[in-house]
Design an enzyme around this catalytic site. Sequence first.
Site: not given
Lengths: 175, 175
Positions: B58, B95
Amino acid sequence: MPIKSRIRTIPDYPEKGIMFRDITTLLQDAQGFRKTVDELVQLHVRSKVDKVAGIEARGFILGGAVAHQLSVGFVPVRKKGKLPYDTLAESYDLEYGTDTLEIHTDAIVEGESILLVDDLIATGGTAEAAIKLIRRAGGEVIGCTFVVELPELGGRERLEAMGCEVLALCSFEGL
Amino acid sequence: MPIKSRIRTIPDYPEKGIMFRDITTLLQDAQGFRKTVDELVQLHVRSKVDKVAGIEARGFILGGAVAHQLSVGFVPVRKKGKLPYDTLAESYDLEYGTDTLEIHTDAIVEGESILLVDDLIATGGTAEAAIKLIRRAGGEVIGCTFVVELPELGGRERLEAMGCEVLALCSFEGL
């Protein structure tokens, strides 16, 4: 400064026998990037363009700049699983196996004129999938614009057979 | 038209408990995209910027438009294995597991002033890896600019501790 002169060729990438046309050397050059985007915009400045669609990932760099310069919205056509909302999907053939592109179901308003932008057209398989997605989402593809064309691979004919105009800023012979 | 109002929130994406901030609704809106890019440019129009670096994917949409508007070159910071020439690599923690970003070894000339652009800053792990790459390639990071900041995740403090200025157009509370 011809745009073609700023594109680097990397032999045998990603595999033996392929001459990879690397546009990063063009993009990182202030004059080269400016000229590339301005020429892409110039091709369509008289057309009615409602949105620019760019194909992940290099088409995002060029498409974002073209959309901003034309003062229209930008629609990302992404690899499978990357868009967070409801999507339409189209698979296309690669040399080995298939890949899938997606677009958000609400990315385009019915009847909008869409300009498709990507860095390079080879066989046209990726662009064909993107065109199908744009049409399924309700858009009319008013042009497909690339920086580089590899004419021997027949991408132009493939997209023209779908009724799309194809424009490219430069072309390279060979694969 | 506040930029924040055009960003869509998708609950429980990509997993339960996460509120995903989806900027595609902002990008596809002509006014929203124009305003977003113009505000990002405005923040740096008085700075010396030699190149804009955008983080895949993006950050390419926004970074390409910002680079063009500033009339400077664009450098892609890409996921591992996507750049065809010699690269520098930096891994960063997710994570679960790690991911790797790369930059071309010749993307930046020693001493150039680089503006880093991405869509969103959360923990700042991705941006930290990009800053390390830009510095190893010889660049000076003169700013890190985002559309969205999630302040509770501490990304701003992490990048400021590296000596980088952080700017964001809007912020969302919560994860």
